[in-house]
Design an enzyme around this catalytic site. Structure first.
Site, mmCIF file in Angstrom:
data_model
loop_
_atom_site.group_PDB
_atom_site.id
_atom_site.type_symbol
_atom_site.label_atom_id
_atom_site.label_comp_id
_atom_site.label_asym_id
_atom_site.label_seq_id
_atom_site.Cartn_x
_atom_site.Cartn_y
_atom_site.Cartn_z
ATOM 1 N N ARG A 41 19.072 29.230 12.988
ATOM 2 C CA ARG A 41 20.307 29.953 13.263
ATOM 3 C C ARG A 41 20.016 31.349 13.799
ATOM 4 N NH1 ARG A 41 24.604 30.347 8.463
ATOM 5 N NH2 ARG A 41 23.146 31.933 7.744
ATOM 6 N N LYS A 93 25.421 35.586 13.877
ATOM 7 C CA LYS A 93 25.221 36.377 12.655
ATOM 8 C C LYS A 93 24.859 37.796 13.096
ATOM 9 C CE LYS A 93 24.602 35.838 8.025
ATOM 10 N NZ LYS A 93 25.560 35.309 7.077
#
Length: 283
Positions: A50, A151
């Site tokens: 991620r 993120k």
């Protein structure tokens, strides 16, 4: 605490990042929050996947391989004496130190920071009592602004939502998207149980692809549960049999009240407890 800056591990008081670092000036960076169980880092590969996906989305070239970042994380955990304890771990990457100006095309080397500290896990009463939450005025970023699946170190969207929740005495805030559908908490993904089926907002609603969220989705069939991803409203959550949040650091948080509406019996529900008990912690 010992902090890792670009591979150099130093005491917190000596760790320094330039005032001209773009992460500080503009929130121009990405991060991942991880945890370990007695020295075993939970779902490290998934978190690094991620991280690299976020980097690609924001045009940030990571000069370290996943194997090199793994070594940096493990070295930081070991330096802090956390190889036999539960630990909170954060890895941050900014675009690096540059002059004033937002142009991301400048020649610059990314800044790596790894923090590791002992994780104080909550006691049984935390899971029994759960959270009382509220929906907040601040909306989740639109997918076509800063996509919530990135993120990003620019966390002001969630910070404002957390502040609004605290102003009314709630444990956390639930954020809606621009269409009024539920997205997630300030640092968590959300699930509800209705008529023996788990439901959770889809990623397209403006939701982070949570690692623990995915763990629950994978775990559900072994517990006799099905999971459906669909757009959900406040009504759906108000009238749910059970509601819970997923957060890497504490796994599952029962939600017992939303906007003054008591969920179920107002305590951790039996299915939520079943998921918590079955959570696949490292041995």
């Amino acid at each position: 605490m010992l902090v890792n800056i670009n591979g150099e591990i130093k005491p917190l008081a000596e760790a320094r990042i330039s005032p001209l670092d773009r992460g500080y000036l503009y929130g121009d960076g990405i991060f991942e929050t991880l945890r370990s169980y007695q020295g075993q880092i939970f779902k490290l590969a998934e978190h690094l996947d991620r991280l690299f996906a976020s980097a690609k989305a924001v045009l940030l070239d990571i000069p370290w391989s996943k194997e090199e970042l793994t070594a940096q994380i493990e070295a930081t955990v070991e330096a802090n004496g956390l190889t036999e304890q539960d630990a909170y771990i954060r890895i941050s990457l900014s675009r690096g130190e540059a002059g004033i100006g937002i142009d991301p095309a400048v020649e610059v080397e990314p800044t790596l920071m790894v923090i590791a500290k002992e994780l104080e896990t909550p006691g049984p009463e935390f899971y029994e009592q759960g959270w009382k939450v509220t929906t907040v005025p601040t909306r989740r970023n639109h997918n076509e602004t800063v996509n919530p699946r990135i993120k990003s170190c620019n966390f002001l969207n969630s910070i404002l939502a957390k502040a609004e929740a605290k102003l009314v005495g709630a444990d956390d805030g639930i954020m809606l998207n621009q269409q009024g559908f539920i997205t997630e908490g300030t640092v968590s993904n959300l699930f509800l149980l209705k008529d023996k089926q788990l439901k959770t907002p889809p990623l397209s609603a403006g939701v982070l692809a949570g690692v623990t969220r995915e763990v629950v989705i994978e775990l559900a069939p072994s517990l006799g549960l099905t999971v459906k991803e669909e757009n959900l409203t406040r009504y759906d959550f108000y009238t749910a049999d059970e509601v819970f949040a997923t957060v890497t650091s504490v796994e599952i948080i029962p939600i017992v009240e939303i906007d003054g509406r008591v969920i179920g019996e107002g305590t951790c529900g039996p299915v939520t407890a079943k998921i918590l008990k079955g959570f696949p912690r490292p041995e």
